[in-house]
Design a protein around this motif. Structure first.
Motif, PDB file in Angstrom:
ATOM      1  N   VAL A 189       0.863  -1.180   0.000  1.00 39.38           N
ATOM      2  CA  VAL A 189       0.000   0.000   0.000  1.00 39.38           C
ATOM      3  C   VAL A 189       0.899   1.229   0.000  1.00 39.38           C
ATOM      4  N   LYS A 190       0.682   2.116  -0.956  1.00 38.21           N
ATOM      5  CA  LYS A 190       1.388   3.395  -0.968  1.00 38.21           C
ATOM      6  C   LYS A 190       0.656   4.318  -0.005  1.00 38.21           C
ATOM      7  N   GLY A 191       1.371   4.909   0.929  1.00 41.33           N
ATOM      8  CA  GLY A 191       0.712   5.787   1.874  1.00 41.33           C
ATOM      9  C   GLY A 191       1.678   6.501   2.793  1.00 41.33           C
ATOM     10  N   PHE A 192       1.195   7.554   3.422  1.00 43.62           N
ATOM     11  CA  PHE A 192       1.958   8.334   4.406  1.00 43.62           C
ATOM     12  C   PHE A 192       3.187   9.001   3.782  1.00 43.62           C
ATOM     13  N   ASN A 193       3.223   9.122   2.452  1.00 45.66           N
ATOM     14  CA  ASN A 193       4.408   9.673   1.793  1.00 45.66           C
ATOM     15  C   ASN A 193       4.234  11.110   1.312  1.00 45.66           C
ATOM     16  N   HIS A 194       3.018  11.649   1.384  1.00 38.86           N
ATOM     17  CA  HIS A 194       2.800  12.954   0.748  1.00 38.86           C
ATOM     18  C   HIS A 194       3.011  14.130   1.708  1.00 38.86           C
ATOM     19  N   LEU A 195       3.180  13.845   2.999  1.00 38.65           N
ATOM     20  CA  LEU A 195       3.364  14.924   3.983  1.00 38.65           C
ATOM     21  C   LEU A 195       4.828  15.068   4.369  1.00 38.65           C
ATOM     22  N   VAL A 224      -5.166  15.458  14.725  1.00 41.00           N
ATOM     23  CA  VAL A 224      -6.495  15.999  15.009  1.00 41.00           C
ATOM     24  C   VAL A 224      -6.352  17.463  15.406  1.00 41.00           C
ATOM     25  N   VAL A 225      -6.916  18.343  14.597  1.00 42.02           N
ATOM     26  CA  VAL A 225      -6.834  19.783  14.828  1.00 42.02           C
ATOM     27  C   VAL A 225      -8.250  20.350  14.821  1.00 42.02           C
ATOM     28  N   GLU A 226      -8.653  20.857  15.958  1.00 41.03           N
ATOM     29  CA  GLU A 226      -9.995  21.453  16.100  1.00 41.03           C
ATOM     30  C   GLU A 226     -11.096  20.536  15.583  1.00 41.03           C
ATOM     31  N   GLY A 227     -10.971  19.258  15.927  1.00 41.55           N
ATOM     32  CA  GLY A 227     -12.022  18.296  15.592  1.00 41.55           C
ATOM     33  C   GLY A 227     -11.976  17.703  14.201  1.00 41.55           C
ATOM     34  N   VAL A 228     -11.035  18.142  13.367  1.00 43.71           N
ATOM     35  CA  VAL A 228     -10.899  17.531  12.044  1.00 43.71           C
ATOM     36  C   VAL A 228      -9.570  16.768  11.982  1.00 43.71           C
ATOM     37  N   HIS A 229      -9.504  15.794  11.076  1.00 42.77           N
ATOM     38  CA  HIS A 229      -8.372  14.875  11.024  1.00 42.77           C
ATOM     39  C   HIS A 229      -7.534  15.105   9.772  1.00 42.77           C
ATOM     40  N   ARG A 230      -6.221  15.074   9.951  1.00 46.07           N
ATOM     41  CA  ARG A 230      -5.298  15.229   8.815  1.00 46.07           C
ATOM     42  C   ARG A 230      -5.437  14.030   7.887  1.00 46.07           C
ATOM     43  N   VAL A 231      -5.513  14.286   6.597  1.00 43.69           N
ATOM     44  CA  VAL A 231      -5.697  13.249   5.582  1.00 43.69           C
ATOM     45  C   VAL A 231      -4.378  12.546   5.276  1.00 43.69           C
ATOM     46  N   VAL A 232      -4.454  11.219   5.141  1.00 42.35           N
ATOM     47  CA  VAL A 232      -3.372  10.450   4.514  1.00 42.35           C
ATOM     48  C   VAL A 232      -3.989   9.711   3.326  1.00 42.35           C
ATOM     49  N   PHE A 233      -3.286   9.750   2.213  1.00 45.68           N
ATOM     50  CA  PHE A 233      -3.756   9.112   0.995  1.00 45.68           C
ATOM     51  C   PHE A 233      -3.210   7.693   0.914  1.00 45.68           C
ATOM     52  N   LEU A 234      -4.049   6.761   0.482  1.00 47.33           N
ATOM     53  CA  LEU A 234      -3.664   5.359   0.359  1.00 47.33           C
ATOM     54  C   LEU A 234      -4.026   4.861  -1.030  1.00 47.33           C
ATOM     55  N   ILE A 283      -5.546  -2.343   1.642  1.00 39.73           N
ATOM     56  CA  ILE A 283      -5.896  -0.922   1.779  1.00 39.73           C
ATOM     57  C   ILE A 283      -6.838  -0.733   2.963  1.00 39.73           C
ATOM     58  N   ALA A 284      -7.803  -1.632   3.101  1.00 40.05           N
ATOM     59  CA  ALA A 284      -8.757  -1.526   4.212  1.00 40.05           C
ATOM     60  C   ALA A 284      -8.044  -1.653   5.556  1.00 40.05           C
ATOM     61  N   VAL A 287      -4.838  -0.982   6.220  1.00 40.77           N
ATOM     62  CA  VAL A 287      -4.006   0.203   6.441  1.00 40.77           C
ATOM     63  C   VAL A 287      -4.879   1.412   6.762  1.00 40.77           C
ATOM     64  N   ALA A 288      -6.053   1.493   6.133  1.00 45.68           N
ATOM     65  CA  ALA A 288      -6.990   2.580   6.452  1.00 45.68           C
ATOM     66  C   ALA A 288      -7.429   2.494   7.905  1.00 45.68           C
ATOM     67  N   ALA A 289      -7.684   1.268   8.386  1.00 45.01           N
ATOM     68  CA  ALA A 289      -8.074   1.083   9.787  1.00 45.01           C
ATOM     69  C   ALA A 289      -6.949   1.514  10.720  1.00 45.01           C
ATOM     70  N   LEU A 290      -5.707   1.182  10.365  1.00 45.31           N
ATOM     71  CA  LEU A 290      -4.561   1.612  11.170  1.00 45.31           C
ATOM     72  C   LEU A 290      -4.442   3.134  11.150  1.00 45.31           C
ATOM     73  N   ALA A 291      -4.589   3.745   9.975  1.00 47.86           N
ATOM     74  CA  ALA A 291      -4.499   5.203   9.869  1.00 47.86           C
ATOM     75  C   ALA A 291      -5.527   5.870  10.779  1.00 47.86           C
ATOM     76  N   LYS A 292      -6.751   5.337  10.792  1.00 48.38           N
ATOM     77  CA  LYS A 292      -7.793   5.881  11.679  1.00 48.38           C
ATOM     78  C   LYS A 292      -7.401   5.713  13.142  1.00 48.38           C
ATOM     79  N   GLN A 293      -6.859   4.539  13.470  1.00 46.27           N
ATOM     80  CA  GLN A 293      -6.421   4.274  14.841  1.00 46.27           C
ATOM     81  C   GLN A 293      -5.361   5.288  15.276  1.00 46.27           C
ATOM     82  N   LEU A 294      -4.517   5.701  14.329  1.00 42.80           N
ATOM     83  CA  LEU A 294      -3.457   6.675  14.615  1.00 42.80           C
ATOM     84  C   LEU A 294      -3.986   8.109  14.615  1.00 42.80           C
ATOM     85  N   GLY A 295      -5.266   8.295  14.265  1.00 41.74           N
ATOM     86  CA  GLY A 295      -5.881   9.620  14.310  1.00 41.74           C
ATOM     87  C   GLY A 295      -5.995  10.327  12.983  1.00 41.74           C
TER      88      GLY A 295
END
Length: 197
Positions: A116-122, A132-142, A150-151, A153-161
């Motif tokens: 899975v390609k991910g966490f590379n664009h930031l 988490v900034v003011e109730g919204v979550h920073r996006v990571v693309f997968l 992908i599912a 890794v998406a679950a892990l990304a959510k777990q990490l916030g």
């Protein structure tokens, strides 16, 4: 599920901070011996454990956070990667693959793995910050060619916030976050937020 980060530079340490923030254990490794990484790992948090590369590769899910050109050396460390999920957080700056996206080259090197390609664009500073900034979550693309991977890794990304956004297959969505030389996908360095439902 066990996790490891291979590469402990700025990106590897940023990812380690994300795990530590959520009290999730993660192994970190690099070409340097674990005792060289241990002080920085301990400074990030007790959940971040420095081990040898061989030990780190026992994890179920492995982040590649080293320079792109070093992935081949890591790939040779195991004869088969079957059953493992590789999260490719590398970018091929100055290390030009041919016309293929760099993630396709990484996928080929890790025989049998689900990539899975991910966490590379930031940039590292954004990746290390609380997502988490003011109730919204920073996006990571997968993106990837295995929907189940992908599912997971998406679950892990959510777990990490983070707020995971699936971009599709490597040759489609992967191109949007692909960076090599002077060819940058339009989503590279885009620091976006999403309100999670």
């Amino acid at each position: 599920m066990s996790y490891a980060i291979v590469g402990f530079g700025k990106i590897g340490q940023a990812l380690a901070r994300a795990f530590a923030r959520k009290n999730i254990e993660v192994t970190v490794a690099s070409r340097r011996p674990p005792e060289a990484l241990a002080p920085q790992a301990r400074a990030i948090g007790p959940e971040v454990v420095a081990k040898s590369l061989r030990e780190a590769l026992e994890a179920d899910t492995i982040f590649l956070a080293m320079p792109f050109g070093e992935h081949r050396e890591v790939a040779r460390a195991l004869p088969s990667w079957k059953g493992k999920t590789i999260i490719d957080a590398t970018n091929a700056f100055g290390d030009e693959p041919d016309s293929f996206p760099s993630s396709a080259i990484v996928a080929k090197a890790f025989t049998g793995a689900r990539l899975v390609k991910g966490f590379n664009h930031l940039i590292a500073a954004k990746l290390a910050a609380d997502p988490v900034v003011e109730g919204v979550h920073r996006v990571v693309f997968l993106s990837g060619d295995d929907e189940d991977a992908i599912a997971a890794v998406a679950a892990l990304a959510k777990q990490l916030g983070f707020a995971p956004v699936k971009l599709g297959k490597l040759n489609e969505g992967g191109a949007l976050v692909h960076a090599r030389g002077r060819t940058w996908g339009p989503l590279i360095f885009q620091d976006l937020f999403k309100k999670e439902q």
